[in-house]
Design a protein around this motif. Structure first.
Motif, mmCIF file in Angstrom:
data_model
loop_
_atom_site.group_PDB
_atom_site.id
_atom_site.type_symbol
_atom_site.label_atom_id
_atom_site.label_comp_id
_atom_site.label_asym_id
_atom_site.label_seq_id
_atom_site.Cartn_x
_atom_site.Cartn_y
_atom_site.Cartn_z
ATOM 1 N N GLU A 224 21.234 -6.874 52.917
ATOM 2 C CA GLU A 224 20.742 -5.669 53.583
ATOM 3 C C GLU A 224 20.815 -4.464 52.642
ATOM 4 O O GLU A 224 19.903 -3.627 52.627
ATOM 5 C CB GLU A 224 21.529 -5.395 54.865
ATOM 6 C CG GLU A 224 21.216 -6.378 55.983
ATOM 7 C CD GLU A 224 22.030 -6.136 57.241
ATOM 8 O OE1 GLU A 224 22.720 -5.093 57.323
ATOM 9 O OE2 GLU A 224 21.974 -6.985 58.133
ATOM 10 N N ILE A 225 21.888 -4.383 51.873
ATOM 11 C CA ILE A 225 21.996 -3.282 50.910
ATOM 12 C C ILE A 225 20.886 -3.378 49.868
ATOM 13 O O ILE A 225 20.277 -2.359 49.504
ATOM 14 C CB ILE A 225 23.398 -3.288 50.241
ATOM 15 C CG1 ILE A 225 24.455 -2.810 51.236
ATOM 16 C CG2 ILE A 225 23.420 -2.422 48.997
ATOM 17 C CD1 ILE A 225 25.874 -2.932 50.741
ATOM 18 N N GLU A 226 20.617 -4.583 49.401
ATOM 19 C CA GLU A 226 19.525 -4.761 48.432
ATOM 20 C C GLU A 226 18.192 -4.367 49.058
ATOM 21 O O GLU A 226 17.361 -3.730 48.408
ATOM 22 C CB GLU A 226 19.476 -6.216 47.928
ATOM 23 C CG GLU A 226 20.633 -6.604 47.035
ATOM 24 C CD GLU A 226 20.708 -5.762 45.781
ATOM 25 O OE1 GLU A 226 19.654 -5.461 45.184
ATOM 26 O OE2 GLU A 226 21.834 -5.387 45.406
ATOM 27 N N ASN A 227 17.970 -4.759 50.311
ATOM 28 C CA ASN A 227 16.743 -4.367 51.007
ATOM 29 C C ASN A 227 16.655 -2.846 51.135
ATOM 30 O O ASN A 227 15.594 -2.252 50.937
ATOM 31 C CB ASN A 227 16.673 -5.006 52.395
ATOM 32 C CG ASN A 227 16.421 -6.493 52.336
ATOM 33 O OD1 ASN A 227 15.933 -7.011 51.334
ATOM 34 N ND2 ASN A 227 16.778 -7.189 53.400
ATOM 35 N N ILE A 228 17.778 -2.231 51.479
ATOM 36 C CA ILE A 228 17.792 -0.772 51.612
ATOM 37 C C ILE A 228 17.505 -0.124 50.258
ATOM 38 O O ILE A 228 16.738 0.855 50.183
ATOM 39 C CB ILE A 228 19.153 -0.302 52.177
ATOM 40 C CG1 ILE A 228 19.260 -0.703 53.653
ATOM 41 C CG2 ILE A 228 19.334 1.197 52.015
ATOM 42 C CD1 ILE A 228 20.623 -0.473 54.263
ATOM 43 N N LYS A 229 18.069 -0.670 49.187
ATOM 44 C CA LYS A 229 17.811 -0.117 47.855
ATOM 45 C C LYS A 229 16.330 -0.230 47.499
ATOM 46 O O LYS A 229 15.726 0.719 47.000
ATOM 47 C CB LYS A 229 18.650 -0.847 46.796
ATOM 48 C CG LYS A 229 20.090 -0.444 46.774
ATOM 49 C CD LYS A 229 20.837 -1.197 45.677
ATOM 50 C CE LYS A 229 22.304 -0.815 45.607
ATOM 51 N NZ LYS A 229 23.010 -1.556 44.558
ATOM 52 N N SER A 230 15.757 -1.412 47.754
ATOM 53 C CA SER A 230 14.336 -1.571 47.422
ATOM 54 C C SER A 230 13.477 -0.656 48.296
ATOM 55 O O SER A 230 12.522 -0.036 47.811
ATOM 56 C CB SER A 230 13.907 -3.032 47.558
ATOM 57 O OG SER A 230 13.952 -3.441 48.906
ATOM 58 N N ASN A 231 13.817 -0.567 49.577
ATOM 59 C CA ASN A 231 13.081 0.346 50.456
ATOM 60 C C ASN A 231 13.266 1.792 50.011
ATOM 61 O O ASN A 231 12.330 2.599 50.075
ATOM 62 C CB ASN A 231 13.539 0.196 51.909
ATOM 63 C CG ASN A 231 13.062 -1.091 52.534
ATOM 64 O OD1 ASN A 231 12.128 -1.715 52.046
ATOM 65 N ND2 ASN A 231 13.715 -1.514 53.607
ATOM 66 N N ASN A 232 14.450 2.118 49.556
ATOM 67 C CA ASN A 232 14.717 3.468 49.082
ATOM 68 C C ASN A 232 13.875 3.783 47.848
ATOM 69 O O ASN A 232 13.297 4.872 47.761
ATOM 70 C CB ASN A 232 16.214 3.624 48.771
ATOM 71 C CG ASN A 232 16.594 5.046 48.501
ATOM 72 O OD1 ASN A 232 15.919 5.972 48.913
ATOM 73 N ND2 ASN A 232 17.706 5.226 47.799
#
Length: 177
Positions: free
Chosen positions: A112-120
């Motif tokens: 989820e953190i990786e997804n948030i980073k990519s979305n960010n």
């Protein structure tokens, strides 16, 4: 003195037909007479030997009692240890399952953190793109505003040009040549 093994021939047991008897009739002799003629040889026994035997038997019984008590105590201890080992095993299983659950949740959180980073990063790129477009729009608006709203000097020149054209038009139209 030799020990006489058969009774004298004159003494018979009542009811016996024979004149000799193989076992002596001790009831016919006086008590002192019998024992006076018999030499009793006792085996030599030491008085402390019996004490040693008694002590040894007591020691043996004490050792056996100690060993039995020790065995019972050890069995109780082993039983308690076995129960505690079973409790520890169940606690270890519980800890293992908890660790597995935490590991799974940790992996989920990481994804989820990786997804948030990519979305960010995507959002930041979009924001930069929008900022660029906005900047371009502001520049285009300044140019259009500049062309639509010329500075006052240009407006004055424009008005003079329009007036001049109007005058020429009236001059040529009305026939003033």
């Amino acid at each position: 003195m030799s020990l006489q093994r058969t009774p004298p021939s004159g003494t018979l047991i009542s009811g016996s037909d024979s004149g000799s008897v193989s076992t002596p009739n001790l009831s016919t002799y006086g008590s002192d007479e019998i024992f006076a003629n018999i030499n009793v040889r006792k085996r030599k026994q030491r008085p402390e030997e019996q004490d040693y035997k008694t002590d040894l038997l007591n020691f043996k019984s004490d050792i056996m009692k100690f060993l039995e008590d020790f065995g019972k105590t050890q069995n109780e201890n082993l039983s308690r240890i076995r129960d505690e080992i079973l409790e520890i095993k169940s606690e270890v299983k519980t800890v293992k399952t908890a660790v597995q659950n935490l590991t799974q949740k940790f992996e989920q959180i990481n994804t989820e953190i990786e997804n948030i980073k990519s979305n960010n990063t995507k959002t930041e790129d979009k924001v930069k793109h929008i900022e660029n477009e906005l900047q371009q729009m502001k520049q285009n608006q300044n140019v259009t505003c500049f062309s639509l709203n010329p500075p006052p000097l240009m407006q004055e020149n424009l008005i003079l040009e329009l007036k001049d054209r109007n005058e020429r038009e009236t001059y040529y139209c009305c026939g003033y040549k």
